[in-house]
Scaffold this motif. Structure first.
Motif, PDB file in Angstrom:
ATOM      1  N   UNK A  29       8.131 -31.454 -21.369  1.00  0.00           N
ATOM      2  CA  UNK A  29       8.355 -31.143 -22.794  1.00  0.00           C
ATOM      3  C   UNK A  29       7.196 -31.710 -23.613  1.00  0.00           C
ATOM      4  N   UNK A  30       6.807 -32.913 -23.258  1.00  0.00           N
ATOM      5  CA  UNK A  30       5.668 -33.579 -23.906  1.00  0.00           C
ATOM      6  C   UNK A  30       4.419 -32.700 -23.759  1.00  0.00           C
ATOM      7  N   UNK A  31       4.196 -32.240 -22.536  1.00  0.00           N
ATOM      8  CA  UNK A  31       3.051 -31.373 -22.240  1.00  0.00           C
ATOM      9  C   UNK A  31       3.055 -30.128 -23.144  1.00  0.00           C
ATOM     10  N   UNK A  32       4.250 -29.548 -23.319  1.00  0.00           N
ATOM     11  CA  UNK A  32       4.353 -28.318 -24.117  1.00  0.00           C
ATOM     12  C   UNK A  32       4.198 -28.561 -25.620  1.00  0.00           C
ATOM     13  N   UNK A  33       4.664 -29.705 -26.102  1.00  0.00           N
ATOM     14  CA  UNK A  33       4.782 -29.892 -27.551  1.00  0.00           C
ATOM     15  C   UNK A  33       3.834 -30.899 -28.178  1.00  0.00           C
ATOM     16  N   UNK A  34       3.129 -31.694 -27.365  1.00  0.00           N
ATOM     17  CA  UNK A  34       2.393 -32.802 -27.991  1.00  0.00           C
ATOM     18  C   UNK A  34       1.277 -32.355 -28.937  1.00  0.00           C
ATOM     19  N   UNK A  35       0.704 -31.175 -28.720  1.00  0.00           N
ATOM     20  CA  UNK A  35      -0.338 -30.748 -29.659  1.00  0.00           C
ATOM     21  C   UNK A  35       0.246 -30.231 -30.965  1.00  0.00           C
ATOM     22  N   UNK A  36       1.541 -30.007 -30.987  1.00  0.00           N
ATOM     23  CA  UNK A  36       2.156 -29.410 -32.181  1.00  0.00           C
ATOM     24  C   UNK A  36       2.952 -30.400 -33.018  1.00  0.00           C
ATOM     25  N   UNK A 106      18.253 -20.638 -26.122  1.00  0.00           N
ATOM     26  CA  UNK A 106      17.391 -21.259 -27.133  1.00  0.00           C
ATOM     27  C   UNK A 106      16.368 -20.351 -27.811  1.00  0.00           C
ATOM     28  N   UNK A 107      16.484 -19.038 -27.615  1.00  0.00           N
ATOM     29  CA  UNK A 107      15.650 -18.128 -28.388  1.00  0.00           C
ATOM     30  C   UNK A 107      14.207 -17.998 -27.937  1.00  0.00           C
ATOM     31  N   UNK A 108      13.396 -17.374 -28.795  1.00  0.00           N
ATOM     32  CA  UNK A 108      12.103 -16.865 -28.351  1.00  0.00           C
ATOM     33  C   UNK A 108      11.048 -17.936 -28.063  1.00  0.00           C
ATOM     34  N   UNK A 109      11.095 -19.084 -28.722  1.00  0.00           N
ATOM     35  CA  UNK A 109      10.091 -20.116 -28.408  1.00  0.00           C
ATOM     36  C   UNK A 109      10.306 -20.583 -26.970  1.00  0.00           C
ATOM     37  N   UNK A 110      11.563 -20.663 -26.603  1.00  0.00           N
ATOM     38  CA  UNK A 110      11.904 -21.069 -25.243  1.00  0.00           C
ATOM     39  C   UNK A 110      11.320 -20.104 -24.233  1.00  0.00           C
ATOM     40  N   UNK A 111      11.395 -18.832 -24.536  1.00  0.00           N
ATOM     41  CA  UNK A 111      10.893 -17.799 -23.634  1.00  0.00           C
ATOM     42  C   UNK A 111       9.370 -17.892 -23.471  1.00  0.00           C
ATOM     43  N   UNK A 112       8.668 -18.076 -24.580  1.00  0.00           N
ATOM     44  CA  UNK A 112       7.202 -18.210 -24.544  1.00  0.00           C
ATOM     45  C   UNK A 112       6.807 -19.425 -23.711  1.00  0.00           C
ATOM     46  N   UNK A 113       7.480 -20.545 -23.976  1.00  0.00           N
ATOM     47  CA  UNK A 113       7.173 -21.776 -23.247  1.00  0.00           C
ATOM     48  C   UNK A 113       7.481 -21.657 -21.761  1.00  0.00           C
ATOM     49  N   UNK A 114       8.547 -20.944 -21.434  1.00  0.00           N
ATOM     50  CA  UNK A 114       8.941 -20.752 -20.034  1.00  0.00           C
ATOM     51  C   UNK A 114       7.850 -19.999 -19.276  1.00  0.00           C
ATOM     52  N   UNK A 115       7.364 -18.941 -19.858  1.00  0.00           N
ATOM     53  CA  UNK A 115       6.299 -18.153 -19.233  1.00  0.00           C
ATOM     54  C   UNK A 115       5.039 -18.985 -19.046  1.00  0.00           C
ATOM     55  N   UNK A 116       4.719 -19.757 -20.067  1.00  0.00           N
ATOM     56  CA  UNK A 116       3.503 -20.567 -20.044  1.00  0.00           C
ATOM     57  C   UNK A 116       3.558 -21.653 -18.963  1.00  0.00           C
ATOM     58  N   UNK A 117       4.669 -22.391 -18.958  1.00  0.00           N
ATOM     59  CA  UNK A 117       4.776 -23.529 -18.033  1.00  0.00           C
ATOM     60  C   UNK A 117       4.862 -23.046 -16.578  1.00  0.00           C
ATOM     61  N   UNK A 142      12.003 -23.058 -11.187  1.00  0.00           N
ATOM     62  CA  UNK A 142      12.223 -22.254 -12.402  1.00  0.00           C
ATOM     63  C   UNK A 142      13.275 -22.888 -13.310  1.00  0.00           C
ATOM     64  N   UNK A 143      14.279 -23.485 -12.708  1.00  0.00           N
ATOM     65  CA  UNK A 143      15.332 -24.140 -13.494  1.00  0.00           C
ATOM     66  C   UNK A 143      14.753 -25.314 -14.289  1.00  0.00           C
ATOM     67  N   UNK A 144      13.930 -26.122 -13.611  1.00  0.00           N
ATOM     68  CA  UNK A 144      13.312 -27.270 -14.286  1.00  0.00           C
ATOM     69  C   UNK A 144      12.374 -26.789 -15.407  1.00  0.00           C
ATOM     70  N   UNK A 145      11.589 -25.762 -15.119  1.00  0.00           N
ATOM     71  CA  UNK A 145      10.707 -25.191 -16.150  1.00  0.00           C
ATOM     72  C   UNK A 145      11.507 -24.680 -17.337  1.00  0.00           C
ATOM     73  N   UNK A 146      12.639 -24.062 -17.048  1.00  0.00           N
ATOM     74  CA  UNK A 146      13.477 -23.500 -18.115  1.00  0.00           C
ATOM     75  C   UNK A 146      14.136 -24.601 -18.955  1.00  0.00           C
ATOM     76  N   UNK A 147      14.538 -25.685 -18.305  1.00  0.00           N
ATOM     77  CA  UNK A 147      15.130 -26.801 -19.059  1.00  0.00           C
ATOM     78  C   UNK A 147      14.063 -27.386 -19.992  1.00  0.00           C
ATOM     79  N   UNK A 148      12.854 -27.581 -19.458  1.00  0.00           N
ATOM     80  CA  UNK A 148      11.764 -28.126 -20.280  1.00  0.00           C
ATOM     81  C   UNK A 148      11.430 -27.186 -21.434  1.00  0.00           C
ATOM     82  N   UNK A 149      11.343 -25.890 -21.144  1.00  0.00           N
ATOM     83  CA  UNK A 149      11.021 -24.911 -22.188  1.00  0.00           C
ATOM     84  C   UNK A 149      12.109 -24.896 -23.260  1.00  0.00           C
ATOM     85  N   UNK A 150      13.354 -25.017 -22.850  1.00  0.00           N
ATOM     86  CA  UNK A 150      14.468 -25.015 -23.798  1.00  0.00           C
ATOM     87  C   UNK A 150      14.459 -26.280 -24.649  1.00  0.00           C
TER      88      UNK A 150
END
Ligand code: MG
Length: 167
Positions: A29-36, A106-117, A142-150
């Motif tokens: 989650x840190x990896x996905x969000x720290x720049x934002x 969790x909607x569309x941000x979750x989906x974008x992050x899931x694809x990316x991670x 995939x489950x772990x990636x999805x939890x992080x993206x969510x």
């Protein structure tokens, strides 16, 4: 114990048994969000991971996916499913579909992050994907990636002024 509590505890237990610590999901989650998000901490990421894990849809995906991974490791599945899952065949796709049931909450941000991670596979995702010692994590990665993206999506929604919607 209530049935919902049993499912929740089992989901947590299975993640641990299969080598995933919640703090490793928080690191994603840190990896996905720290720049934002300014001053983001692993602790705050962990809170969002824990909140995601409270959802029944998420627990259901965890216990179903990990059960299939374990059965594949034990060579208990019928053919050709046995080979497809144990070899983590790229065209199978049901692992991603199951994980989407988590992201969908969790909607569309979750989906974008899931694809990316899933593309970048940082940290624990790389470890799960290494196919070491006959271990099967076809569903779990995939489950772990999805939890992080969510959790990342939840975090972004919780503080929209500091976070961007697009990545
Ligand atoms: Mg997979």
């Amino acid at each position: 114990m209530k049935n919902s509590e049993i499912v929740y505890q089992k989901a947590l237990e299975l993640l641990k048994e299969r080598g995933v610590e919640l703090v490793e999901i928080a690191d994603l989650v840190m990896f996905l969000q720290q720049s934002y998000i300014e001053d983001l901490t692993v602790d705050s990421c962990l809170e969002h991971v824990e909140a995601v894990l409270k959802k029944r849809e998420v627990q259901n995906a965890i216990i179903t996916g990990i059960q299939l991974d374990i059965l594949a490791e034990q060579k208990q599945l019928m053919q050709p499913l046995q080979d497809i899952i144990s070899e983590d065949e790229g065209l199978y796709g049901m692992d991603e579909i199951l994980a989407l049931s988590i992201v969908n909450v969790y909607g569309s941000i979750g989906l974008t992050n899931f694809g990316y991670i899933d593309k970048v596979k940082p940290g624990i995702l790389k470890k799960l994907n290494s196919h070491d010692n006959g271990q099967v994590h076809t569903f779990l990665d995939d489950i772990v990636g999805a939890i992080a993206a969510s959790a990342a999506s939840r975090l972004a929604h919780s503080d929209p002024t500091k976070s961007t919607i697009t990545q």
